[in-house]
Design a protein around this motif. Structure first.
Motif, PDB file in Angstrom:
ATOM      1  N   ARG A  53      -7.689   1.042   9.790  1.00 33.68           N
ATOM      2  CA  ARG A  53      -8.016   2.433   9.447  1.00 33.68           C
ATOM      3  C   ARG A  53      -6.883   3.366   9.841  1.00 33.68           C
ATOM      4  O   ARG A  53      -6.280   3.240  10.909  1.00 33.68           O
ATOM      5  CB  ARG A  53      -9.299   2.859  10.165  1.00 33.68           C
ATOM      6  N   GLY A 108      -2.502  -5.081   1.882  1.00 27.94           N
ATOM      7  CA  GLY A 108      -2.761  -4.773   0.487  1.00 27.94           C
ATOM      8  C   GLY A 108      -2.402  -5.917  -0.427  1.00 27.94           C
ATOM      9  O   GLY A 108      -2.615  -7.086  -0.122  1.00 27.94           O
ATOM     10  N   TYR A 154      -7.531  -2.944  -2.579  1.00 28.66           N
ATOM     11  CA  TYR A 154      -7.420  -3.342  -1.183  1.00 28.66           C
ATOM     12  C   TYR A 154      -7.521  -2.140  -0.234  1.00 28.66           C
ATOM     13  O   TYR A 154      -7.332  -2.293   0.978  1.00 28.66           O
ATOM     14  CB  TYR A 154      -6.083  -4.040  -0.922  1.00 28.66           C
ATOM     15  N   SER A 155      -7.801  -0.966  -0.760  1.00 26.32           N
ATOM     16  CA  SER A 155      -7.851   0.222   0.098  1.00 26.32           C
ATOM     17  C   SER A 155      -8.725   1.285  -0.556  1.00 26.32           C
ATOM     18  O   SER A 155      -9.012   1.230  -1.752  1.00 26.32           O
ATOM     19  CB  SER A 155      -6.441   0.782   0.331  1.00 26.32           C
ATOM     20  N   TYR A 180      -8.602   6.658   5.675  1.00 27.87           N
ATOM     21  CA  TYR A 180      -8.026   5.657   4.781  1.00 27.87           C
ATOM     22  C   TYR A 180      -8.223   4.269   5.388  1.00 27.87           C
ATOM     23  O   TYR A 180      -7.745   3.972   6.486  1.00 27.87           O
ATOM     24  CB  TYR A 180      -6.541   5.951   4.614  1.00 27.87           C
ATOM     25  N   TYR A 181      -8.958   3.405   4.684  1.00 33.66           N
ATOM     26  CA  TYR A 181      -9.203   2.030   5.113  1.00 33.66           C
ATOM     27  C   TYR A 181      -8.421   1.080   4.212  1.00 33.66           C
ATOM     28  O   TYR A 181      -8.303   1.308   3.002  1.00 33.66           O
ATOM     29  CB  TYR A 181     -10.694   1.701   5.026  1.00 33.66           C
ATOM     30  N   PHE A 182      -7.913   0.001   4.805  1.00 38.82           N
ATOM     31  CA  PHE A 182      -7.169  -0.964   4.005  1.00 38.82           C
ATOM     32  C   PHE A 182      -7.315  -2.356   4.601  1.00 38.82           C
ATOM     33  O   PHE A 182      -7.683  -2.536   5.763  1.00 38.82           O
ATOM     34  CB  PHE A 182      -5.692  -0.572   3.906  1.00 38.82           C
ATOM     35  N   ASP A 219       0.260   5.687   0.323  1.00 40.26           N
ATOM     36  CA  ASP A 219      -0.646   6.819   0.473  1.00 40.26           C
ATOM     37  C   ASP A 219       0.191   8.078   0.597  1.00 40.26           C
ATOM     38  O   ASP A 219       1.340   8.039   1.062  1.00 40.26           O
ATOM     39  CB  ASP A 219      -1.529   6.624   1.714  1.00 40.26           C
ATOM     40  N   ASN A 258      -2.035  -3.936  -6.350  1.00 36.10           N
ATOM     41  CA  ASN A 258      -3.269  -3.179  -6.554  1.00 36.10           C
ATOM     42  C   ASN A 258      -3.461  -2.684  -7.985  1.00 36.10           C
ATOM     43  O   ASN A 258      -4.439  -2.011  -8.278  1.00 36.10           O
ATOM     44  CB  ASN A 258      -3.379  -2.023  -5.549  1.00 36.10           C
ATOM     45  N   LEU A 300       0.838  -1.194   0.000  1.00 36.24           N
ATOM     46  CA  LEU A 300       0.000   0.000   0.000  1.00 36.24           C
ATOM     47  C   LEU A 300       0.872   1.243   0.000  1.00 36.24           C
ATOM     48  O   LEU A 300       1.963   1.262   0.591  1.00 36.24           O
ATOM     49  CB  LEU A 300      -0.903   0.031   1.237  1.00 36.24           C
TER      50      LEU A 300
END
Length: 400
Positions: free
Chosen positions: A265, A226, A234-235, A243-245, A174, A229, A172
């Protein structure tokens, strides 16, 4: 809800040829990517609506051989491919009933695992680097997709877990408050399935200006955050910017089945993951899950396996076993959606609007269609039926 979409792939190198089956101008709202039963070219199926009485607008073959890669991104009317086999990043546009190659550039290395948009014109692509010294390195590319240039390229050294677990998985990425946030884990080669993941997830915060590592947070409640992707989601961020994953330690991804699949989260503006928040999916349903899609109003869809129906990884993808469930992100309540059982791993096949959840499913009756779940009444109904030449539906994506 209007999600960004990912699209599909070609077995060719960075050259990508699409010969239209119909010469006409179209303005589709949706695209589905299909494998075909007779091993003919995998194709895009472009449609205006997903209702049962809808007919396909046009079908575009994607290659001259069966597809082996799934690495497409779509944004603002353009399609981008990140090829792990060639390390080439390419840009396409749909014109009428053809996909036209516009530009391409070379990356230094393959193994791109996760991407995120820094803004509308800049894509962040993160890959792992396999090196002899067993230093866990991640390389980050910032690609300006308007100019098709690599505007930044940096390497991060992330201390590996142990001498046993040193191979890096970056699941993941971000971008928050000028900092880069990565979620990752470590794995090793092992036996029949080739690998297993350590029992710890790591969250790293890196100052994007200096590219200095600021903090590392450890997570022991689950592992393998994750996934790849470019293939499956996955998020997501909700309406508040939280932000959720998902972590994915099951047999299809992390292969550390003793730990649970879970949802975590990171609140808006924060770099640390909320240690008081966790939805333990495996404890609730008794299985692992793969893939997560936000459908609005603090709810998400997950796609879960059924361990009593498959033998091992050899038939994991071919057994009709996959269920779809609706997760309430506030309460943790998980409800089964009464769709037919699906087959196949790594599918980006869920989309939603204010009224329905749509899922492209390949069922045991060899019927390939989009199914609809009414978010208000909880009723399930049929959507568009796909061509009878379809063997496997890989993607369902919204283009607008």
């Amino acid at each position: 809800m209007r999600r960004l979409i990912l699209l599909l792939y070609s077995i060719s190198t960075f050259l990508f040829s699409c010969n239209p089956t119909v010469e006409k101008n179209i303005d589709p709202n949706f695209v589905l990517c299909l494998f075909n039963k007779d091993e003919s070219p995998t194709s895009f199926l472009l449609v205006e609506r997903l209702d049962e009485d809808e007919n396909a607008s046009v079908q575009i073959p994607l290659s001259t051989a069966r597809i082996r890669e799934r690495e497409y991104i779509q944004k603002n009317g353009f399609f981008y491919r990140l090829s792990n086999s060639t390390s080439v990043f390419t840009k396409y546009q749909l014109r009428g009933s053809s996909l036209v190659l516009l530009d391409s550039l070379h990356l230094r290395n393959p193994n791109v695992e996760t991407v995120s948009w820094k803004d509308d014109e800049n894509l962040l692509a993160v890959c792992r680097e396999d090196i002899a010294e067993q230093k866990s390195q991640a390389r980050v590319y910032q690609i300006n997709v308007k100019e098709m240039k690599i505007v930044r390229e940096d390497t991060i050294i992330l201390p590996h877990a142990t001498d046993e677990f040193w191979a890096l998985h970056v699941g993941l990425v971000d971008f928050e408050k000028d900092d880069l946030w990565l979620a990752y884990s470590f794995f090793k080669s092992k036996g029949k399935y080739g690998y297993t993941t350590s029992d710890t997830t790591y969250y790293a915060t890196i100052n994007y200006d200096s590219f200095q590592l600021k903090t590392i947070q450890k997570e022991t409640r689950s592992t393998y955050p994750g996934g790849f992707n470019l293939i499956q989601s996955y998020s997501f961020k909700d309406e508040k910017g939280d932000y959720y994953f998902m972590t994915n330690p099951g047999i299809a991804l992390g292969n550390n089945v003793k730990l649970p699949t879970a949802i975590f989260r990171k609140k808006k503006g924060q770099h640390l993951v909320d240690q008081e928040y966790m939805i333990n999916i495996s404890a609730s349903i008794g299985n692992h899950a793969y893939g997560m899609w936000y459908v609005g109003d603090s709810k998400a869809v997950i796609r879960n396996e059924q361990k009593q129906l498959y033998t091992d990884f050899s038939d994991f993808h071919s057994v009709y076993q996959f269920e779809y469930r609706l997760v309430d992100l506030k309460t943790g309540v998980i409800e089964k959606i009464d769709f037919p059982l699906d087959k196949g791993t790594q599918k980006e096949n869920v989309w939603s609007d204010d009224h329905y959840i749509y899922a492209a499913i390949d069922d045991a009756n060899d019927e390939h269609r989009v199914w609809k779940y009414n978010l208000h009444t909880k009723e399930v109904s049929k959507g568009i039926e796909l061509p009878n030449t379809t063997n496997y539906t890989v993607r369902l994506d919204y283009l607008k």
